[in-house]
Design a protein around this motif. Structure first.
Motif, PDB file in Angstrom:
ATOM      1  N   UNK A   1       0.769  -1.120   0.125  1.00 13.11           N
ATOM      2  CA  UNK A   1      -0.114  -0.028  -0.114  1.00 13.11           C
ATOM      3  C   UNK A   1       0.882   1.537  -0.034  1.00 13.11           C
ATOM      4  N   UNK A   2       0.517   2.229  -0.751  1.00  9.65           N
ATOM      5  CA  UNK A   2       1.179   3.583  -0.949  1.00  9.65           C
ATOM      6  C   UNK A   2       1.083   4.204   0.551  1.00  9.65           C
ATOM      7  N   UNK A   3       2.034   4.865   0.788  1.00  9.05           N
ATOM      8  CA  UNK A   3       2.098   5.757   1.913  1.00  9.05           C
ATOM      9  C   UNK A   3       2.542   7.498   1.695  1.00  9.05           C
ATOM     10  N   UNK A   4       1.657   8.277   2.471  1.00 11.27           N
ATOM     11  CA  UNK A   4       2.026   9.379   2.488  1.00 11.27           C
ATOM     12  C   UNK A   4       2.737  10.094   3.648  1.00 11.27           C
ATOM     13  N   UNK A  57      -6.745   4.866  -0.464  1.00 14.64           N
ATOM     14  CA  UNK A  57      -6.464   4.595   1.164  1.00 14.64           C
ATOM     15  C   UNK A  57      -4.955   4.600   1.077  1.00 14.64           C
ATOM     16  N   UNK A  58      -4.421   5.296   1.993  1.00 15.76           N
ATOM     17  CA  UNK A  58      -2.884   5.370   2.145  1.00 15.76           C
ATOM     18  C   UNK A  58      -2.768   5.092   3.586  1.00 15.76           C
ATOM     19  N   UNK A  59      -1.226   4.586   3.905  1.00 14.96           N
ATOM     20  CA  UNK A  59      -0.724   4.573   5.156  1.00 14.96           C
ATOM     21  C   UNK A  59       0.063   6.078   5.201  1.00 14.96           C
ATOM     22  N   UNK A  60       0.405   6.109   6.472  1.00 14.33           N
ATOM     23  CA  UNK A  60       1.024   7.551   6.581  1.00 14.33           C
ATOM     24  C   UNK A  60       2.445   7.359   7.327  1.00 14.33           C
ATOM     25  N   UNK A  61       3.415   8.174   6.975  1.00 16.61           N
ATOM     26  CA  UNK A  61       4.716   8.012   7.387  1.00 16.61           C
ATOM     27  C   UNK A  61       4.847   9.310   8.497  1.00 16.61           C
TER      28      UNK A  61
END
Length: 214
Positions: A1-4, A57-61
């Motif tokens: 999953x892509x992350x922002x 939907x993204x995960x976050x860093x």
């Protein structure tokens, strides 16, 4: 999953006065849960645009001023009831060996033959609840509708899940193609017209068979 990436700074004070000052400065107070203790930090409101205002939907860093980077998912968000400005955001810290639950978008693949024939496509679920370890969370759940005819449907059991689990009953209908209302009305009108023609033909036949009056 892509992350922002969300760049933030730790908050020294979490009182109402400091919170109001942050918001006046265009920043959003945030809390990161899931670790040894809750982490309070603040980030620019503009940093949340790609995370919040999107169907994806993204995960976050979470990248702090100290250089520390923490992976998380968006858990809760509060908006102002009038201006819709972001008031507060809660995150949950991710651990690679711990499963998490997220709502993942449902993506339709292909063209349904039933729709091309006039059927009505219905997909009541825009997202599906999924459970997996962070590295196995999908960007989308694909539903292939290329063979769905009128009257057919797809359920959760028909979807390929791979390394994640869908937290809905297997018989949950996610896509179906029904006969359209216009098609039903059109068939009813044709039946009525055929009935009128048949009645007219019977009337003419009866008139011809009747003897002439003397």
């Amino acid at each position: 999953m892509k992350s922002i990436t969300i760049k933030g700074s730790k908050r020294e004070s979490v009182g109402k006065v400091s919170t109001k000052a942050l918001r006046n400065a265009g920043k959003v107070p945030c809390v990161l849960y899931g670790g040894d203790q809750a982490l309070h930090f603040a980030a620019d409101e503009l940093a949340f645009s790609k995370l919040v205002y999107t169907p994806n939907v993204y995960t976050a860093t979470i990248e702090l001023e100290s250089g520390e980077k923490l992976k998380a998912i968006l858990q809760d968000i509060q908006f102002h009831p009038v201006s819709d400005k972001i008031l507060h955001v809660d995150f949950y810290e991710l651990s690679e060996d711990k499963e998490v639950t997220m709502d993942i978008p449902l993506r339709l693949i292909g063209n349904s033959p039933g729709v091309l024939l006039g059927g009505n496509l219905r997909n009541p679920f825009r997202t599906l609840r999924v459970k997996a370890i962070p590295s196995k969370l999908p960007d989308f759940i694909n539903a292939d509708i290329s063979e769905i005819q009128i009257g057919d449907k797809l359920t959760v059991a028909d979807l390929s899940t791979g390394d994640f689990a869908i937290l809905h009953p297997d018989n949950t209908v996610v896509v179906q193609v029904r006969v359209s209302r216009l098609a039903v009305e059109s068939e009813d009108e044709d039946d009525d017209a055929e009935g009128e023609v048949a009645e007219g033909a019977e009337g003419e036949a009866s008139a011809e068979a009747a003897p002439a009056a003397e």
